[in-house]
Scaffold this motif. Sequence first.
Motif, PDB file in Angstrom:
ATOM      1  N   GLU A 147      53.793 153.499  90.444  1.00 31.15           N
ATOM      2  CA  GLU A 147      53.336 152.445  89.922  1.00 31.15           C
ATOM      3  C   GLU A 147      53.219 151.425  90.880  1.00 31.15           C
ATOM      4  N   PRO A 148      51.963 149.781  90.229  1.00 30.13           N
ATOM      5  CA  PRO A 148      52.100 148.886  91.733  1.00 30.13           C
ATOM      6  C   PRO A 148      53.175 148.029  90.810  1.00 30.13           C
ATOM      7  N   THR A 149      52.957 147.163  92.359  1.00 30.08           N
ATOM      8  CA  THR A 149      54.412 146.135  91.942  1.00 30.08           C
ATOM      9  C   THR A 149      53.966 145.187  92.299  1.00 30.08           C
ATOM     10  N   GLU A 150      54.462 143.323  92.929  1.00 34.41           N
ATOM     11  CA  GLU A 150      53.134 142.437  93.175  1.00 34.41           C
ATOM     12  C   GLU A 150      52.851 142.759  94.759  1.00 34.41           C
ATOM     13  N   ALA A 151      53.587 142.731  94.936  1.00 37.99           N
ATOM     14  CA  ALA A 151      53.643 143.984  96.774  1.00 37.99           C
ATOM     15  C   ALA A 151      51.860 143.656  97.310  1.00 37.99           C
ATOM     16  N   GLN A 152      51.477 144.862  95.849  1.00 39.46           N
ATOM     17  CA  GLN A 152      49.981 144.600  96.008  1.00 39.46           C
ATOM     18  C   GLN A 152      48.725 143.427  96.341  1.00 39.46           C
ATOM     19  N   PHE A 153      49.629 142.454  95.681  1.00 37.68           N
ATOM     20  CA  PHE A 153      48.105 141.131  95.618  1.00 37.68           C
ATOM     21  C   PHE A 153      48.542 140.616  95.899  1.00 37.68           C
ATOM     22  N   LYS A 154      47.533 139.720  96.839  1.00 36.51           N
ATOM     23  CA  LYS A 154      47.745 138.616  97.962  1.00 36.51           C
ATOM     24  C   LYS A 154      47.258 136.725  97.574  1.00 36.51           C
ATOM     25  N   PHE A 155      47.394 136.414  97.517  1.00 35.64           N
ATOM     26  CA  PHE A 155      46.689 134.661  96.526  1.00 35.64           C
ATOM     27  C   PHE A 155      46.184 134.437  97.932  1.00 35.64           C
ATOM     28  N   GLU A 156      44.832 133.841  97.981  1.00 37.18           N
ATOM     29  CA  GLU A 156      44.179 133.170  99.600  1.00 37.18           C
ATOM     30  C   GLU A 156      43.447 132.508  98.991  1.00 37.18           C
ATOM     31  N   THR A 157      42.713 131.600  99.851  1.00 37.08           N
ATOM     32  CA  THR A 157      42.375 130.386  99.392  1.00 37.08           C
ATOM     33  C   THR A 157      40.934 130.478 100.558  1.00 37.08           C
ATOM     34  N   ARG A 158      39.556 130.372  99.221  1.00 41.35           N
ATOM     35  CA  ARG A 158      38.483 131.452 100.298  1.00 41.35           C
ATOM     36  C   ARG A 158      37.155 129.932  99.955  1.00 41.35           C
ATOM     37  N   GLU A 159      36.329 129.714 101.367  1.00 40.34           N
ATOM     38  CA  GLU A 159      34.644 128.969 100.793  1.00 40.34           C
ATOM     39  C   GLU A 159      34.391 129.279  99.991  1.00 40.34           C
ATOM     40  N   LEU A 160      33.420 129.307  99.583  1.00 37.11           N
ATOM     41  CA  LEU A 160      32.315 129.107  98.171  1.00 37.11           C
ATOM     42  C   LEU A 160      31.026 128.931  98.804  1.00 37.11           C
ATOM     43  N   PRO A 161      30.463 130.259  99.287  1.00 35.49           N
ATOM     44  CA  PRO A 161      28.883 129.367  99.486  1.00 35.49           C
ATOM     45  C   PRO A 161      28.329 128.707  98.489  1.00 35.49           C
ATOM     46  N   ALA A 162      27.362 127.932  98.841  1.00 37.17           N
ATOM     47  CA  ALA A 162      26.067 126.690  97.860  1.00 37.17           C
ATOM     48  C   ALA A 162      25.578 127.932  97.327  1.00 37.17           C
ATOM     49  N   ILE A 163      25.472 127.525  95.924  1.00 39.68           N
ATOM     50  CA  ILE A 163      24.581 128.344  95.278  1.00 39.68           C
ATOM     51  C   ILE A 163      23.136 128.547  95.336  1.00 39.68           C
ATOM     52  N   LYS A 164      22.099 129.573  95.109  1.00 43.75           N
ATOM     53  CA  LYS A 164      21.087 129.730  95.817  1.00 43.75           C
ATOM     54  C   LYS A 164      20.268 130.203  94.573  1.00 43.75           C
ATOM     55  N   SER A 165      18.926 129.777  95.085  1.00 49.87           N
ATOM     56  CA  SER A 165      17.742 129.871  92.848  1.00 49.87           C
ATOM     57  C   SER A 165      18.015 131.352  92.714  1.00 49.87           C
ATOM     58  N   GLY A 166      18.191 131.119  90.925  1.00 47.07           N
ATOM     59  CA  GLY A 166      18.838 132.368  90.369  1.00 47.07           C
ATOM     60  C   GLY A 166      20.473 132.153  90.429  1.00 47.07           C
ATOM     61  N   GLU A 167      20.741 131.261  90.881  1.00 49.72           N
ATOM     62  CA  GLU A 167      22.776 131.141  90.948  1.00 49.72           C
ATOM     63  C   GLU A 167      23.229 130.764  89.873  1.00 49.72           C
ATOM     64  N   VAL A 168      24.437 131.118  90.009  1.00 50.42           N
ATOM     65  CA  VAL A 168      25.091 129.394  89.076  1.00 50.42           C
ATOM     66  C   VAL A 168      26.953 129.454  90.205  1.00 50.42           C
ATOM     67  N   LEU A 169      26.939 128.586  89.264  1.00 56.09           N
ATOM     68  CA  LEU A 169      28.942 127.547  90.070  1.00 56.09           C
ATOM     69  C   LEU A 169      29.256 128.160  89.144  1.00 56.09           C
ATOM     70  N   LEU A 170      30.750 129.061  89.120  1.00 56.63           N
ATOM     71  CA  LEU A 170      30.855 129.206  87.642  1.00 56.63           C
ATOM     72  C   LEU A 170      32.495 129.440  87.694  1.00 56.63           C
TER      73      LEU A 170
END
Length: 331
Positions: A15-38
């Motif tokens: 059974e999974p536990t909290e140890a399987q998850f890690k919180f992190e801050t990541r940089e998002l790429p700039a949106i390109k043609s045909g993309e959206v920021l959500l």
Amino acid sequence: MKTNTILLASRPQGEPTEAQFKFETRELPAIKSGEVLLKTRYVSVDPYMRGRMSSAKSYVAPFEVGEPIAGGVVAEVVQSQADQLPVGSLVVGSLPWQEYSVAPAKSLQQVPADQAPISYYLGLLGMTGLTAYFGLLDICDPKEGETVVVSGAAGAVGMVVGQLAKIKGARVIGTAGTDEKVAYLKELGFDEAINYKTADVPAALAAAAPNGVDCYFDNVGGPITDAVYDLLNKHARIAICGQISMYNATEVPMGPRPESKLLKTSTKLQGFIVSDYLSRWPEGVKQLGEWYGQGKLQFEETVTDGFEQIPAAFLGLFQGDNTGKAVVKVA
């Protein structure tokens, strides 16, 4: 732009536990043609994700250790480089567990804001409802007066299955894990509901289905399914949707071998994945939406608030914490 994200830290053993998850801050790429920021509004947590946490080959690729976990998300477009999805559009798609994300517009489905609560596009009007719709109506095809058994009936898929079976005129029996869930199933119109944790399941099922079982929608597997096999009628139909009783097993459990029972009753047994019906999804969404609009379908959600609560909401699935669809409200 930076965003909070949840990564798979390690693969669970059992059974999974909290140890399987890690919180992190990541940089998002700039949106390109045909993309959206959500901006993420709601995140779906689902039992099938447990399979993706292991490296075993399955019908969908596993999550990668050190990379974001992904699943069903309802999000709002906050920046757009795609004409078909202007700012303010609401969309549903398979997206990472992040507060913000960048995605190609073609990978997303726009949803209306006024047909139903938007979280329902992760449930009744999304993958959950479609799983119930195609599994029951296409595989089991219940007829008026037949008996349908649904395991995990108070879960997101099971409660829709039972109501669809009632629409088709069947007698419906559900199993659930608490007296409160049993009472709720009766409110939804189930003819009988059984608490599998306190009842003698074989005896309770036999009493609830004196004319045998014609259709079985299996979300659970294990001893409940073993008991149903003893009640199958001639030409019964079984749809295998999930096996949550075994998702965390470290060894394959040995149970009754059902082949002789299936043979003697000429039973059809079919496993399925909702993506098998991808080309027919619009049909399913349209019909489910009509029945919902007519008041023929009710739906229950267990909503957890806060991005940081996503792992806890997921782990709660294996403790039976949710009634209906489990979702996390992020924004």
